[in-house]
Design an enzyme around this catalytic site. Sequence first.
Site, mmCIF file in Angstrom:
data_model
loop_
_atom_site.group_PDB
_atom_site.id
_atom_site.type_symbol
_atom_site.label_atom_id
_atom_site.label_comp_id
_atom_site.label_asym_id
_atom_site.label_seq_id
_atom_site.Cartn_x
_atom_site.Cartn_y
_atom_site.Cartn_z
ATOM 1 N N LYS A 188 39.817 50.085 39.789
ATOM 2 C CA LYS A 188 40.891 48.729 39.439
ATOM 3 C C LYS A 188 40.122 47.677 39.631
ATOM 4 O O LYS A 188 39.821 47.383 40.868
ATOM 5 C CB LYS A 188 42.218 49.198 40.182
ATOM 6 C CG LYS A 188 43.107 47.986 39.758
ATOM 7 C CD LYS A 188 44.372 47.988 40.651
ATOM 8 C CE LYS A 188 45.399 46.797 40.529
ATOM 9 N NZ LYS A 188 46.222 46.484 41.355
ATOM 10 N N ALA A 208 51.584 44.452 38.943
ATOM 11 C CA ALA A 208 51.817 43.505 39.808
ATOM 12 C C ALA A 208 53.398 42.775 39.463
ATOM 13 O O ALA A 208 53.485 42.603 38.237
ATOM 14 C CB ALA A 208 50.885 42.299 39.715
#
Length: 257
Positions: free
Chosen positions: A96, A184
Amino acid sequence: MVRFYGVEIRNALLLGTAQYPSPAILAEAIRESGVEVVTVSLRRESGNSRAGEGFWALIRELGAHVLPNTASCYTVKEAVTTAQMAREVFGTAWIKLEVIGNPDTLQPDVFGLVEAARILSKEGFDVFPYTTEDLVVADRLIQVGCEVLMPWGAPIGTGRGINNPYGLRTLRAHFPDVPIVVDAGIGLPSHAAHAMELGCDAVLLNTAVAKAGDPVRMARAFADAVAAGRAAWLSDPIDAGDMAQPSTPVPGKAFLS
């Protein structure tokens, strides 16, 4: 079901592993939610000591796919080096990729992100880029080798949900065959369901579960929410309208004089 670099994942919820009250609660949250992919920061491991071995053993025992991240990296060099170290530590080509551009909003540095993704893709990494919902940036990331897009819903840790539904909907329309993971800013299961209803393939979150009063119950709620949102998207929901429409047909109605 979503496919990441040839790997089929049945559960559309991805979980981070930081900030939980205890390793036992983390493990129970993962088990109860059925999560198959967890993100792990390299900073949990130590090259010269055995400080991280217990945590790493726990993650292996759970049997989840590990997605190492380059959290808190602010330069291309730092992100690439961290990714290279993570591949050695965790034994996976998945990464990531985070290249942070602003310390207050933690917004991605999309210019550095594309460059780091280009370098890592050439080195054989399977890059999951933490990005914005910008179409041009998404296209550049795909051109340099990314097969997944991870746009933010809102700034990391804010719990604000989906700030730009139009942007995510547009991403889905322009890249119909590319897995999209909202990463997020998700604070509630309803936010996760919303992301899935917009056509996204998965949701990645950490704080909303780890910092909840009952992380295990919240993890299960998020798993249910992403499943419901995905089912709604696949069911071709009705469009929103401005005028009321009767759900009961008028023809055949009895009229009293």
